[in-house]
Design an enzyme around this catalytic site. Sequence first.
Site, short mmCIF file in Angstrom:
data_model
loop_
_atom_site.label_atom_id
_atom_site.label_comp_id
_atom_site.label_asym_id
_atom_site.label_seq_id
_atom_site.Cartn_x
_atom_site.Cartn_y
_atom_site.Cartn_z
N LYS A 15 20.20 54.53 39.10
CA LYS A 15 19.71 55.30 37.95
C LYS A 15 20.48 56.61 37.82
O LYS A 15 21.20 57.01 38.71
CB LYS A 15 18.22 55.65 38.12
CG LYS A 15 17.30 54.50 38.40
CD LYS A 15 17.01 53.66 37.17
CE LYS A 15 16.14 52.47 37.57
NZ LYS A 15 16.10 51.45 36.53
N SER B 230 19.10 48.05 33.23
CA SER B 230 18.53 49.38 33.01
C SER B 230 19.58 50.46 32.80
O SER B 230 19.27 51.52 32.27
CB SER B 230 17.61 49.77 34.17
OG SER B 230 18.35 50.19 35.29
#
Length: 141
Positions: A73, A30
């Site tokens: 993230k 990701s």
Amino acid sequence: MYFIYEKIIFIFKICHILRIDHIFQCAGPSMEPTLQSNNILLTEHISPRLNKIQRGDIVIAKNPSNPLQNICKRVIALPGDTVKGPYSIRNHVVPKGHVWLEGDNSSNSADSRSYGPVPLGLIKSRALLRIWPLDCIGSLV
Ligand SMILES: *[C@@H]1O[C@H](CO)[C@@H](O)[C@H](O)[C@H]1NC(C)=O
């Protein structure tokens, strides 16, 4: 090679004494191309505790949809900022005490676009350095 290794151990010891160490291994695609799945990061706990998280920081947080998992993230928006997820027509205003997190690989990331704003309390640390692989050592801030 040996000297680099010794230096890293030394840095770890200093960090441990200063209590800013936290080693985190990323898993999953990701955050590509910024981070690869095998990368190991050195992170610090101070910024989340002092509420000093900023847009653009890479943070480690508890996964809001699975507290046994950690996520890595990027902070896209802070409380009061307006964001628009690609799957939603509506704008979201990030509520007080929350941040909006997204993976750099937006086509392959489960993030705030699916689970919404993330409470600041779930943020554990902020990434400082990539320390593995050795040929990719470098700052992430
Ligand atoms: C995003 O993830 C997919 C699947 O792992 C990968 O094929 C692709 O190269 C990644 N995109 C970027 C920009 O790294």
